[in-house]
Design an enzyme around this catalytic site. Sequence first.
Site, short mmCIF file in Angstrom:
data_model
loop_
_atom_site.label_atom_id
_atom_site.label_comp_id
_atom_site.label_asym_id
_atom_site.label_seq_id
_atom_site.Cartn_x
_atom_site.Cartn_y
_atom_site.Cartn_z
N GLU A 159 0.83 -1.20 0.00
CA GLU A 159 0.00 0.00 0.00
C GLU A 159 0.87 1.25 0.00
O GLU A 159 1.94 1.26 0.60
CB GLU A 159 -0.91 -0.01 1.24
CG GLU A 159 -1.73 -1.28 1.36
CD GLU A 159 -2.36 -1.48 2.73
OE1 GLU A 159 -2.54 -0.47 3.44
OE2 GLU A 159 -2.68 -2.63 3.08
N GLU B 277 -9.96 5.96 3.02
CA GLU B 277 -10.31 5.21 4.23
C GLU B 277 -10.21 6.14 5.42
O GLU B 277 -9.32 6.98 5.50
CB GLU B 277 -9.35 4.02 4.41
CG GLU B 277 -9.61 3.20 5.67
CD GLU B 277 -8.64 2.05 5.84
OE1 GLU B 277 -8.70 1.37 6.88
OE2 GLU B 277 -7.79 1.84 4.94
#
Length: 444
Positions: free
Chosen positions: A248, A359
Site C-alpha cells: 500500500e 479510508e
Amino acid sequence: MGTVTRKRENPPLVVLVLLLSFFFLLMSQTTSSQAAHSPSSNLNYTKYRQVSNLRLERIERHLDKINKPPVMTFESPDGDIIDCVHKRKQPALDHPLLKNHKIQKVPPEIPKLKTVKTDAMNTRDAINNSSAVNWQLWHQNGKRCPKGTVPIRRSKVHDVLRAKSLYDFGKKKRSGLPLSRRVDAPDVVSGNGHEHAIAYTGSSQEIYGAKATINVWDPTIEVVNEFSLSQIWVLSGSFDGADLNSIEAGWQVSPELYGDSRPRLFTYWTSDSYQATGCYNLLCSGFVQTNSRIAIGAAISPVSSVEGSQYDVTILIWKDPKIGNWWMVFGDNTLVGYWPVELFTHLADRATMVEWGGEVVNSRANGEHTSTQMGSGHFADDGFRKASYFRNLEIVDSDNSLSSAQDISILAENTNCYNIKSAYSSEWGTHFYFGGPGRNPQCT
C-alpha cells in the site's frame, strides 16, 4: 547546512524520566477533556498515561533498533528530524528473510502506457508534481542527503507513547481487521470502525502493478486515534483467511502516528492479513529504500484548497519482471525503493486485485459517527475543486505495460457519510471523485 554527526547523543534516562513526568503533570491539568474529543489543531496535545522506567527502557531499545546512526541530520520546518543513513545500514536489512539480500543496483524498467494520453493537468488547470522532491518540506534551503545514504524520518519517544502499545507502534490496528467479508467487496467490511470509498478490480485478473494520480488534501481529524488516507492497495491471497498479502502507498493524516495533522507520504505492507508482519513506512524492517531525496513519512506540501489550486501526486507500484521485487515510483518517474520478493507468499507471484480510494477510522468516541473528513470533506457530487479525486487509474500487465483500468467496481459502506462516483474521459482516463464530511444530519 546539515550537521554532520558521528553518533547521536541521547539524553540520560533519568533526565528523560523527569522531563516526561513534568510534561505529564502539565498535560493532565490542561488536556484531560481533549484526549477523547479534540479539534484538529490540538490533536498533537495528547494526554499520555504515566510511564514507568521499565517501559521507557523498552521504548529506547526499540528506537535504537530502528533509528540507525546517521551520517548527517536535518531538522525540517515541520519539526521532523531527517537522518541520512547509509543505505546498507537501513532498517530493511534487519529482516530475518533479508539476511543475505543484495540491494538491487540496476534500476528496473518502469512500465510505460500502451497508448498516449493528453495531460489532464493543463486542461483542468491543476498542478502536477514535475519533481517529487519539491513536495517535501525538509528540502527547503537546498537540504539533501548525500549519495549513498537514504533519508529516514527519526522516531521519537512521544511517537511510541501515542500508540496503544509498543507492539502496536507503526502497525494498523488489529481491531480494525475484517471479521467477515462480502464476496464482491475486497478489503472492507462494515462495522469494524474503518470506512471506505474505493474503486477496485475483479479478483480473477493477473495483475503486476497499479498506478494512479491522487489529489492531496489535509482533512480534519476529530480524535487523535483516527486517521484519513488516500491510497493504492495491491493485493493477493485469501480475503477471509490469515494469508492476505498487501502492498500500500499514498498519503495519510494520522495524528497518532505522526503527532500532527499534515498529509504525509506513507507506505505499508503485510504478508499475513496485518497480524504480525509489516508496518507503516520504515518503522520495521522490510522496505528497501534506494532514493536519497524522498523521505517516507515526511509531510507533503502544498495541498489542495476548495475552489482553489489543486495538487496531486502520482504513485506507481509494480513488480520488476526480471528480479521480482515490488518497486514504488513517486511523482515523475522517481524510484523510491522496493519491497523484496522474499517478504511475500502470494505476491511473490503476482497480484489478483487492486483498490484505489479513501479510508477513515470511525471510533464513535462521543457515541456519534465521527466528523473526521475523507478526502476534502466534500461528497463526490461536488466535483472538481471541491471533491477529492483519483485520476488515470492504470494496471500493469504481464508484459510490463500500463493500460487504463477497465470494468472497475465502486463501493462505500455508508454513502450518507462518504461516497464515490466513477467516470471515464480521454484526459483523465478511468477516474473517480470521492469523500465526505462524516457526521452530518444524514450521517449519525
